[in-house]
Motif scaffolding. Structure first.
Motif, PDB file in Angstrom:
ATOM      1  N   ASN A 130       0.830  -1.203   0.000  1.00 19.93           N
ATOM      2  CA  ASN A 130       0.000   0.000   0.000  1.00 19.93           C
ATOM      3  C   ASN A 130       0.867   1.257   0.000  1.00 19.93           C
ATOM      4  O   ASN A 130       1.881   1.326   0.701  1.00 19.93           O
ATOM      5  N   ASN A 179       0.104   5.379   0.460  1.00 19.40           N
ATOM      6  CA  ASN A 179      -0.869   6.426   0.729  1.00 19.40           C
ATOM      7  C   ASN A 179      -0.199   7.796   0.730  1.00 19.40           C
ATOM      8  O   ASN A 179       0.867   7.981   1.321  1.00 19.40           O
ATOM      9  N   LYS A 184      -5.426  10.662   4.116  1.00 20.35           N
ATOM     10  CA  LYS A 184      -4.590  10.052   3.087  1.00 20.35           C
ATOM     11  C   LYS A 184      -5.453   9.367   2.043  1.00 20.35           C
ATOM     12  O   LYS A 184      -6.508   8.807   2.349  1.00 20.35           O
ATOM     13  N   GLY A 222      -4.781   6.675  -1.393  1.00 20.22           N
ATOM     14  CA  GLY A 222      -3.696   5.861  -1.926  1.00 20.22           C
ATOM     15  C   GLY A 222      -4.158   4.715  -2.787  1.00 20.22           C
ATOM     16  O   GLY A 222      -5.344   4.568  -3.108  1.00 20.22           O
ATOM     17  N   HIS A 237      -7.516   3.441  -1.586  1.00 24.99           N
ATOM     18  CA  HIS A 237      -7.461   3.601  -0.130  1.00 24.99           C
ATOM     19  C   HIS A 237      -7.923   4.992   0.296  1.00 24.99           C
ATOM     20  O   HIS A 237      -7.549   5.992  -0.328  1.00 24.99           O
ATOM     21  N   ASN A 272     -10.882   0.677   2.220  1.00 23.08           N
ATOM     22  CA  ASN A 272     -10.287   0.414   0.909  1.00 23.08           C
ATOM     23  C   ASN A 272     -11.200  -0.496   0.113  1.00 23.08           C
ATOM     24  O   ASN A 272     -12.013  -1.237   0.686  1.00 23.08           O
TER      25      ASN A 272
END
Length: 236
Positions: free
Chosen positions: A45, A47, A57, A59, A118, A132
């Motif tokens: 991941n 972000n 955030k 992402g 995300h 997510n």
């Protein structure tokens, strides 16, 4: 003098880049979801922190999910059949039960790799919440047989059909979705600067496609699964 201003300009850019980078977050995550099925997932991941403090955030990354369960009923998948609609309005439209067929299988076993989206908010350095959802990717799995229960075909009712996981996955809206998708709603606590623990819910669409076109010109069937989930994260 020009050299001094140029040097100061470069130092300012470096400082801003390092500040922006400090608000970003990279992690590797291993989750396990289980209840009426078993589903481990491994993800990378990235972000990006937004705003001055970077608490919010957004992402993406990549996630590999595997889902396995015992006997399962796969229900007619396309939104055009389940609700007679396309687009976001399917969320507010009643199901047309007369269009539902069922493919009963003795086992579900599907692996899929997707690019997720995300969204995350940090209340502090230690505690954050997030959501997510998979956006696009591919699924894999072997063929298996199942018993087809048709709502509008005597010849096909209780016939044996072959099916395998739908290859292409795409996030649209609700029953408009294609293939297999994983989404998570969670809270995370960072034990230290590197290790975090997550807990929440995993909601998964697992879709199979039959070898033949069946009633209502349909060959797509899915199961929807809500599973408790725990995970460990490593930040770098």
């Amino acid at each position: 003098m020009k050299k001094i201003f140029f040097l100061l300009f470069i130092l300012l850019i470096i400082n801003q880049l390092s500040f922006a980078q400090s608000k970003n977050q990279q992690s590797i995550d291993l989750s396990i979801a289980a209840f009426g099925g078993f589903s481990p997932a491994l993800s990378y991941n990235y972000n990006w922190g937004l705003g001055k403090r970077g608490k919010f955030k957004i992402g993406t990354g990549i996630r590999f999910t595997y889902f396995v369960s015992g006997k399962r009923d796969l229900i007619t998948a396309p939104a055009t059949l389940t609700s007679g609609e396309r687009g976001p309005q399917v969320l507010f439209t009643e199901n047309i039960l007369s269009n539902f067929d069922t493919l009963k299988v003795s086992k579900i076993s599907a692996a899929y790799i997707n690019i997720p989206i995300h969204l995350q908010y940090s209340f502090s350095k230690k505690f954050e919440v997030g959501f997510n959802i998979d956006a696009i990717g591919l699924s894999f799995g072997s063929k298996q047989s199942g018993t087809f229960y048709a709502s509008d075909s005597k010849s096909l009712n209780k016939s044996t059909q072959l099916a395998k996981p739908t290859t292409f996955n795409l996030l649209l809206v609700s029953d408009n979705d294609l293939g297999s998708l994983n989404s998570e709603l969670y809270a995370r606590y960072w034990v230290n600067d590197k290790i975090g623990l997550r807990a929440g819910l995993s909601f998964q669409f697992i879709e199979y496609k039959t070898d033949k076109i069946l009633t209502f010109e349909n060959d797509r069937f899915r199961t929807k699964n809500l599973l408790p989930m725990v995970a460990i994260s490593y930040k770098f």
